[in-house]
Design a protein around this motif. Sequence first.
Motif, short mmCIF file in Angstrom:
data_model
loop_
_atom_site.label_atom_id
_atom_site.label_comp_id
_atom_site.label_asym_id
_atom_site.label_seq_id
_atom_site.Cartn_x
_atom_site.Cartn_y
_atom_site.Cartn_z
N GLU A 61 2.56 3.19 9.33
CA GLU A 61 2.98 2.20 10.32
C GLU A 61 2.46 0.81 9.98
OE1 GLU A 61 1.47 4.00 13.84
OE2 GLU A 61 3.16 5.40 14.06
N ALA A 62 1.20 0.74 9.54
CA ALA A 62 0.62 -0.56 9.19
C ALA A 62 1.31 -1.16 7.97
CB ALA A 62 -0.88 -0.40 8.94
N SER A 63 1.61 -0.32 6.97
CA SER A 63 2.26 -0.81 5.76
C SER A 63 3.64 -1.38 6.06
CB SER A 63 2.38 0.31 4.73
OG SER A 63 1.12 0.68 4.21
N PHE A 64 4.42 -0.66 6.86
CA PHE A 64 5.76 -1.16 7.17
C PHE A 64 5.72 -2.38 8.07
CE2 PHE A 64 7.78 2.66 5.37
CZ PHE A 64 8.89 2.06 4.79
N ALA A 65 4.74 -2.45 8.96
CA ALA A 65 4.62 -3.64 9.80
C ALA A 65 4.35 -4.88 8.94
CB ALA A 65 3.51 -3.45 10.83
N ALA A 66 3.43 -4.74 7.97
CA ALA A 66 3.13 -5.86 7.08
C ALA A 66 4.31 -6.19 6.18
CB ALA A 66 1.89 -5.51 6.24
N PHE A 67 5.00 -5.16 5.70
CA PHE A 67 6.17 -5.36 4.85
C PHE A 67 7.25 -6.16 5.58
CE2 PHE A 67 10.46 -3.62 4.11
CZ PHE A 67 10.69 -4.04 2.81
N GLU A 101 4.77 7.79 -0.34
CA GLU A 101 3.51 8.44 0.01
C GLU A 101 2.63 7.44 0.78
OE1 GLU A 101 1.57 10.23 -3.46
OE2 GLU A 101 3.50 10.05 -4.50
N HIS A 102 1.99 7.94 1.82
CA HIS A 102 1.06 7.15 2.63
C HIS A 102 -0.24 7.94 2.81
CE1 HIS A 102 4.61 4.75 3.79
NE2 HIS A 102 5.21 5.90 4.08
N LYS A 103 -1.30 7.25 3.12
CA LYS A 103 -2.58 7.93 3.38
C LYS A 103 -2.58 8.65 4.72
CE LYS A 103 -5.44 4.90 0.50
NZ LYS A 103 -6.59 3.95 0.48
N SER A 104 -1.81 8.14 5.68
CA SER A 104 -1.78 8.72 7.02
C SER A 104 -0.60 8.12 7.77
CB SER A 104 -3.07 8.40 7.77
OG SER A 104 -3.19 7.00 7.98
N GLY A 143 0.76 -1.24 0.00
CA GLY A 143 0.00 0.00 0.00
C GLY A 143 0.79 1.29 0.00
N MET A 144 2.11 1.19 -0.19
CA MET A 144 2.92 2.40 -0.24
C MET A 144 3.09 2.84 -1.69
SD MET A 144 5.84 1.42 2.57
CE MET A 144 5.75 -0.32 2.97
N ARG A 145 3.10 4.14 -1.90
CA ARG A 145 3.28 4.69 -3.24
C ARG A 145 4.66 5.35 -3.33
NH1 ARG A 145 -2.39 7.92 -3.75
NH2 ARG A 145 -1.69 8.54 -1.67
N HIS A 146 5.23 5.28 -4.53
CA HIS A 146 6.59 5.75 -4.75
C HIS A 146 6.59 7.15 -5.36
CE1 HIS A 146 7.61 1.49 -4.21
NE2 HIS A 146 6.62 1.25 -5.05
#
Length: 257
Positions: free
Chosen positions: A210-216, A202-205, A177-180
């Motif tokens: 935090e959620a994206s990097f945790a999943a990554f 870019e992140h939505k919030s 869910g991260m954008r470059h």
Amino acid sequence: MLLEAGLAALVSTLALVAPAKAEKPADTRCYELRVYTAAPGKLDALHARFRDHTCQLFEKHGMTNVGYWAPLDNSENKLYYILAYPDRAARNQAWQAFLADSEWHTARDASEKDGKLVAGVESTFLHATDYSPKIAPKVGSEPPLFELRTYTCTPDNLDNLDARFRDHTIDLFTKHGMRHFGYWWLDNKQKGAGLTLVYMLEHKSKEACEASFAAFREDPTWIAAKEASEKEADGSLTAPDGVKSVLLVPTDYSPTK
């Protein structure tokens, strides 16, 4: 049979003269990341000067305003921005013309009648990596949160880090869910050149970041890629405390939002 043979020969000939698939043109521009520390109580006035004068004068002198941001937690009164130029020589010429411009002198003097607005300036020259997406000012469908990340590599491991990003990390960021926005190397003859990767996501919030990097970090594909790259390099690709992150919010006058 003769007709079929003739058609086959024609197809073969056309294949030989057909143009090769176009590759992504290299981005050879010079980028400059500038970080200003506003004097106490002067951040709003600094924003006003950029909004009303500086950005337009930059464009007048051939500089491209890529984006302007303030840290999400801005206790140090910082302003981050990125400019682009055709090359380093064009950058120097543009700044000379800007600093000599009477419009700039008038705006600067009026804004500083009660004291200077800027207490400190940091400047870093960058060039785009070969795996960076196209870097350009843009407005998204919703105001995103940007994240500026700087990685300092262990000796001789920037190529290995680039390979990991090119082959694995980029796709995994997208998956989670991260954008470059852009990926850069430092220009030569600067501290950290040849050891540093700078990039912006870019992140939505903040929560989404935090959620994206945790999943990554928990993704088995990432774990395998990380372990394989570190085994090949005989250790971590990044130096101790070599990963820095700053969450940034676009200013209201930024061409990138």
